[in-house]
Design a protein around this motif. Structure first.
Motif, PDB file in Angstrom:
ATOM      1  N   VAL A   1      32.899  60.561  59.427  1.00 41.79           N
ATOM      2  CA  VAL A   1      32.014  61.568  58.840  1.00 41.79           C
ATOM      3  C   VAL A   1      32.834  62.693  58.223  1.00 41.79           C
ATOM      4  CG1 VAL A   1      30.281  63.333  59.352  1.00 41.79           C
ATOM      5  CG2 VAL A   1      30.081  61.068  60.364  1.00 41.79           C
ATOM      6  N   ARG A   2      32.437  63.113  57.034  1.00 44.53           N
ATOM      7  CA  ARG A   2      33.081  64.236  56.356  1.00 44.53           C
ATOM      8  C   ARG A   2      32.068  65.366  56.186  1.00 44.53           C
ATOM      9  NH1 ARG A   2      36.742  61.458  51.511  1.00 44.53           N
ATOM     10  NH2 ARG A   2      37.984  60.112  52.885  1.00 44.53           N
ATOM     11  N   PHE A   3      32.541  66.584  56.396  1.00 50.90           N
ATOM     12  CA  PHE A   3      31.669  67.754  56.286  1.00 50.90           C
ATOM     13  C   PHE A   3      32.198  68.741  55.256  1.00 50.90           C
ATOM     14  CE2 PHE A   3      29.862  67.387  60.820  1.00 50.90           C
ATOM     15  CZ  PHE A   3      28.642  66.949  60.347  1.00 50.90           C
ATOM     16  N   GLU A   4      31.275  69.287  54.489  1.00 47.95           N
ATOM     17  CA  GLU A   4      31.557  70.502  53.731  1.00 47.95           C
ATOM     18  C   GLU A   4      31.117  71.651  54.618  1.00 47.95           C
ATOM     19  OE1 GLU A   4      30.905  71.046  49.328  1.00 47.95           O
ATOM     20  OE2 GLU A   4      29.287  72.327  50.088  1.00 47.95           O
ATOM     21  N   VAL A   5      32.039  72.522  54.978  1.00 50.03           N
ATOM     22  CA  VAL A   5      31.756  73.645  55.869  1.00 50.03           C
ATOM     23  C   VAL A   5      31.450  74.858  55.005  1.00 50.03           C
ATOM     24  CG1 VAL A   5      32.588  75.054  57.777  1.00 50.03           C
ATOM     25  CG2 VAL A   5      33.335  72.667  57.569  1.00 50.03           C
ATOM     26  N   GLN A   6      30.189  75.251  54.963  1.00 51.11           N
ATOM     27  CA  GLN A   6      29.747  76.335  54.100  1.00 51.11           C
ATOM     28  C   GLN A   6      29.583  77.632  54.886  1.00 51.11           C
ATOM     29  OE1 GLN A   6      26.088  75.084  52.271  1.00 51.11           O
ATOM     30  NE2 GLN A   6      27.055  73.501  51.012  1.00 51.11           N
ATOM     31  N   GLY A   7      30.207  78.682  54.394  1.00 49.30           N
ATOM     32  CA  GLY A   7      30.007  80.005  54.962  1.00 49.30           C
ATOM     33  C   GLY A   7      29.047  80.807  54.105  1.00 49.30           C
TER      34      GLY A   7
ATOM     35  N   GLN B   1      34.851  84.855  70.327  1.00 45.52           N
ATOM     36  CA  GLN B   1      35.124  83.812  71.317  1.00 45.52           C
ATOM     37  C   GLN B   1      33.900  82.953  71.610  1.00 45.52           C
ATOM     38  OE1 GLN B   1      36.895  85.549  74.789  1.00 45.52           O
ATOM     39  NE2 GLN B   1      38.812  86.043  73.769  1.00 45.52           N
ATOM     40  N   GLU B   2      32.725  83.572  71.634  1.00 41.94           N
ATOM     41  CA  GLU B   2      31.527  82.814  71.971  1.00 41.94           C
ATOM     42  C   GLU B   2      31.184  81.770  70.907  1.00 41.94           C
ATOM     43  OE1 GLU B   2      30.024  87.034  70.756  1.00 41.94           O
ATOM     44  OE2 GLU B   2      31.784  86.135  71.706  1.00 41.94           O
ATOM     45  N   SER B   3      31.793  81.878  69.725  1.00 36.86           N
ATOM     46  CA  SER B   3      31.550  80.908  68.671  1.00 36.86           C
ATOM     47  C   SER B   3      32.109  79.535  69.011  1.00 36.86           C
ATOM     48  CB  SER B   3      32.178  81.392  67.363  1.00 36.86           C
ATOM     49  OG  SER B   3      31.641  82.637  66.973  1.00 36.86           O
ATOM     50  N   MET B   4      33.085  79.469  69.900  1.00 39.70           N
ATOM     51  CA  MET B   4      33.728  78.202  70.222  1.00 39.70           C
ATOM     52  C   MET B   4      32.762  77.211  70.858  1.00 39.70           C
ATOM     53  SD  MET B   4      36.637  78.378  68.923  1.00 39.70           S
ATOM     54  CE  MET B   4      37.138  76.757  69.516  1.00 39.70           C
ATOM     55  N   ILE B   5      31.713  77.697  71.508  1.00 38.87           N
ATOM     56  CA  ILE B   5      30.729  76.791  72.111  1.00 38.87           C
ATOM     57  C   ILE B   5      30.096  75.928  71.035  1.00 38.87           C
ATOM     58  CG2 ILE B   5      28.556  76.660  73.390  1.00 38.87           C
ATOM     59  CD1 ILE B   5      29.335  79.286  74.747  1.00 38.87           C
ATOM     60  N   GLU B   6      29.670  76.556  69.940  1.00 38.56           N
ATOM     61  CA  GLU B   6      29.030  75.822  68.841  1.00 38.56           C
ATOM     62  C   GLU B   6      30.050  74.964  68.096  1.00 38.56           C
ATOM     63  OE1 GLU B   6      24.959  75.940  67.002  1.00 38.56           O
ATOM     64  OE2 GLU B   6      25.928  76.068  68.952  1.00 38.56           O
ATOM     65  N   ILE B   7      31.232  75.500  67.889  1.00 34.33           N
ATOM     66  CA  ILE B   7      32.262  74.753  67.172  1.00 34.33           C
ATOM     67  C   ILE B   7      32.669  73.511  67.951  1.00 34.33           C
ATOM     68  CG2 ILE B   7      34.667  74.862  66.371  1.00 34.33           C
ATOM     69  CD1 ILE B   7      34.149  77.790  65.621  1.00 34.33           C
ATOM     70  N   MET B   8      32.702  73.607  69.273  1.00 35.34           N
ATOM     71  CA  MET B   8      33.049  72.450  70.095  1.00 35.34           C
ATOM     72  C   MET B   8      31.992  71.355  69.985  1.00 35.34           C
ATOM     73  SD  MET B   8      34.722  74.255  73.482  1.00 35.34           S
ATOM     74  CE  MET B   8      34.982  72.693  74.341  1.00 35.34           C
ATOM     75  N   LYS B   9      30.727  71.714  69.800  1.00 34.30           N
ATOM     76  CA  LYS B   9      29.685  70.713  69.590  1.00 34.30           C
ATOM     77  C   LYS B   9      29.976  69.902  68.331  1.00 34.30           C
ATOM     78  CE  LYS B   9      25.931  73.502  71.595  1.00 34.30           C
ATOM     79  NZ  LYS B   9      24.619  74.124  71.304  1.00 34.30           N
ATOM     80  N   VAL B  10      30.320  70.608  67.272  1.00 30.99           N
ATOM     81  CA  VAL B  10      30.621  69.927  66.011  1.00 30.99           C
ATOM     82  C   VAL B  10      31.881  69.078  66.157  1.00 30.99           C
ATOM     83  CG1 VAL B  10      31.160  70.267  63.574  1.00 30.99           C
ATOM     84  CG2 VAL B  10      29.493  71.753  64.690  1.00 30.99           C
ATOM     85  N   ALA B  11      32.882  69.615  66.854  1.00 33.27           N
ATOM     86  CA  ALA B  11      34.123  68.860  67.062  1.00 33.27           C
ATOM     87  C   ALA B  11      33.858  67.580  67.840  1.00 33.27           C
ATOM     88  CB  ALA B  11      35.150  69.732  67.782  1.00 33.27           C
TER      89      ALA B  11
ATOM     90  N   VAL C   1      40.036  67.634  65.394  1.00 34.25           N
ATOM     91  CA  VAL C   1      39.316  67.036  64.272  1.00 34.25           C
ATOM     92  C   VAL C   1      40.281  66.842  63.106  1.00 34.25           C
ATOM     93  CG1 VAL C   1      37.474  67.385  62.592  1.00 34.25           C
ATOM     94  CG2 VAL C   1      37.120  68.026  64.979  1.00 34.25           C
ATOM     95  N   ASP C   2      40.158  65.722  62.422  1.00 37.81           N
ATOM     96  CA  ASP C   2      41.000  65.426  61.262  1.00 37.81           C
ATOM     97  C   ASP C   2      40.609  66.341  60.109  1.00 37.81           C
ATOM     98  OD1 ASP C   2      42.471  64.385  59.190  1.00 37.81           O
ATOM     99  OD2 ASP C   2      41.843  62.310  59.482  1.00 37.81           O
ATOM    100  N   GLY C   3      41.533  67.175  59.669  1.00 40.16           N
ATOM    101  CA  GLY C   3      41.257  68.110  58.595  1.00 40.16           C
ATOM    102  C   GLY C   3      40.921  67.449  57.273  1.00 40.16           C
ATOM    103  N   PHE C   4      41.303  66.187  57.123  1.00 40.00           N
ATOM    104  CA  PHE C   4      40.974  65.449  55.899  1.00 40.00           C
ATOM    105  C   PHE C   4      39.464  65.342  55.710  1.00 40.00           C
ATOM    106  CE2 PHE C   4      39.961  61.381  53.808  1.00 40.00           C
ATOM    107  CZ  PHE C   4      40.627  61.552  52.596  1.00 40.00           C
TER     108      PHE C   4
ATOM    109  N   VAL D   1      37.215  75.653  59.853  1.00 36.55           N
ATOM    110  CA  VAL D   1      37.974  74.408  59.663  1.00 36.55           C
ATOM    111  C   VAL D   1      39.229  74.416  60.529  1.00 36.55           C
ATOM    112  CG1 VAL D   1      39.364  73.103  58.011  1.00 36.55           C
ATOM    113  CG2 VAL D   1      37.082  73.919  57.361  1.00 36.55           C
ATOM    114  N   LYS D   2      39.923  75.536  60.542  1.00 33.06           N
ATOM    115  CA  LYS D   2      41.136  75.653  61.341  1.00 33.06           C
ATOM    116  C   LYS D   2      40.826  75.489  62.828  1.00 33.06           C
ATOM    117  CE  LYS D   2      45.102  78.678  62.218  1.00 33.06           C
ATOM    118  NZ  LYS D   2      45.752  79.985  61.876  1.00 33.06           N
ATOM    119  N   ALA D   3      39.718  76.077  63.284  1.00 28.69           N
ATOM    120  CA  ALA D   3      39.336  75.951  64.695  1.00 28.69           C
ATOM    121  C   ALA D   3      38.997  74.503  65.035  1.00 28.69           C
ATOM    122  CB  ALA D   3      38.142  76.860  64.991  1.00 28.69           C
ATOM    123  N   LEU D   4      38.321  73.802  64.142  1.00 26.25           N
ATOM    124  CA  LEU D   4      37.990  72.405  64.370  1.00 26.25           C
ATOM    125  C   LEU D   4      39.250  71.544  64.422  1.00 26.25           C
ATOM    126  CD1 LEU D   4      34.848  72.096  62.070  1.00 26.25           C
ATOM    127  CD2 LEU D   4      34.885  71.755  64.544  1.00 26.25           C
TER     128      LEU D   4
END
Length: 247
Positions: free
Chosen positions: A174-180, A155-165, A211-214, A203-206
């Motif tokens: 802007v397009r991103f390659e999301v690398q794990g 759950q705490e990951s959403m803070i960082e993901i929301m910044k990117v969103a 966020v546009d998945g495209f 990607v699903k969380a964004l």
């Protein structure tokens, strides 16, 4: 089944039901989490509004934010309550209705201090992402965490993901390659698909945040591109990272 936090010590002063708030209640949500999608919210014992929201089956994320004078509530990252002018809450009550005992549970309660000025949150949250993209063309973070050996976001990951969103919604082209990336614990046979699944989960969380998945492509890198020594725990922690590369 009931968890409370605040300045009041005498439990007899707490409300017995969602609607019976009393003078001490700052905010109360009343909802039927099993069969009903009708919800109400109260402030200082007075009903402020109703809304409809159907919870998904399984665990759901509920977040409450108060910033100087604005109180907001999110169900699974969708804002359902917005009170722009209220007094500061003095205590909170997390309550399971009696009808749902043994059917409903509360876990992972986190109380965090934000200390971010009202209306300045987006500017402060996005600044780190913007700066990294401008300077290097990528944003690297170790703050997106998963359950061990799984692609389940903590759950705490959403803070960082929301910044990117927030950044991507302000920069819709802007397009991103999301690398794990993983450390080298375990085999490539495990780490390679795991890193791909984790990138896809981000990607699903964004997408869930609007966020546009495209503009997103999930790529699992496994342990093949370490940035630190995998023989130490500190090094492995650095290697367990997510990189957003501008394309």
């Amino acid at each position: 089944m009931t968890s409370t936090t605040g300045v009041t010590k005498d439990r007899s002063e707490f409300p017995q039901t969602g609607g019976d708030g009393g003078d001490l209640t700052a905010f109360v949500l009343t909802h039927g989490v099993c069969s009903s999608s009708e919800h109400s919210y109260y402030f200082n014992g007075d009903k402020k509004g109703d809304f409809t929201y159907s919870f998904k089956k399984g665990w759901n994320h509920v977040a409450l934010s108060f910033n100087k004078r604005a109180l907001k509530v999110y169900f699974n990252d969708k804002r359902v309550v917005n009170l722009p002018r209220v007094n500061q809450p003095t205590w909170l009550c997390f309550q399971v209705p009696f009808d749902y005992i043994n059917l409903t549970f509360i876990r992972n309660v986190v109380i965090a201090k934000g200390a971010v000025a009202l209306y300045d949150r987006d500017a402060q949250d996005v600044s780190a992402v913007e700066k990294a993209i401008q300077e290097t063309g990528k944003f690297v973070t170790n703050n997106i965490l998963f359950d061990t050996g799984k692609a389940t976001l903590k759950q705490e990951s959403m803070i960082e993901i929301m910044k990117v969103a927030d950044y991507m919604k302000k920069n819709p082209n802007v397009r991103f390659e999301v690398q794990g990336h993983t450390d080298n614990q375990g085999s490539d046979k495990i780490n390679d698909p795991l890193s791909q699944q984790r990138a896809e989960a981000i990607v699903k969380a964004l997408e869930g945040l609007g966020v546009d998945g495209f503009n997103l492509k999930a790529v699992g890198k496994g342990s093949h591109e370490p940035v630190a020594d995998n023989s130490t725990e500190a090094g492995r922690a650095q290697n367990r990272r997510v990189v957003f590369v501008k394309r």
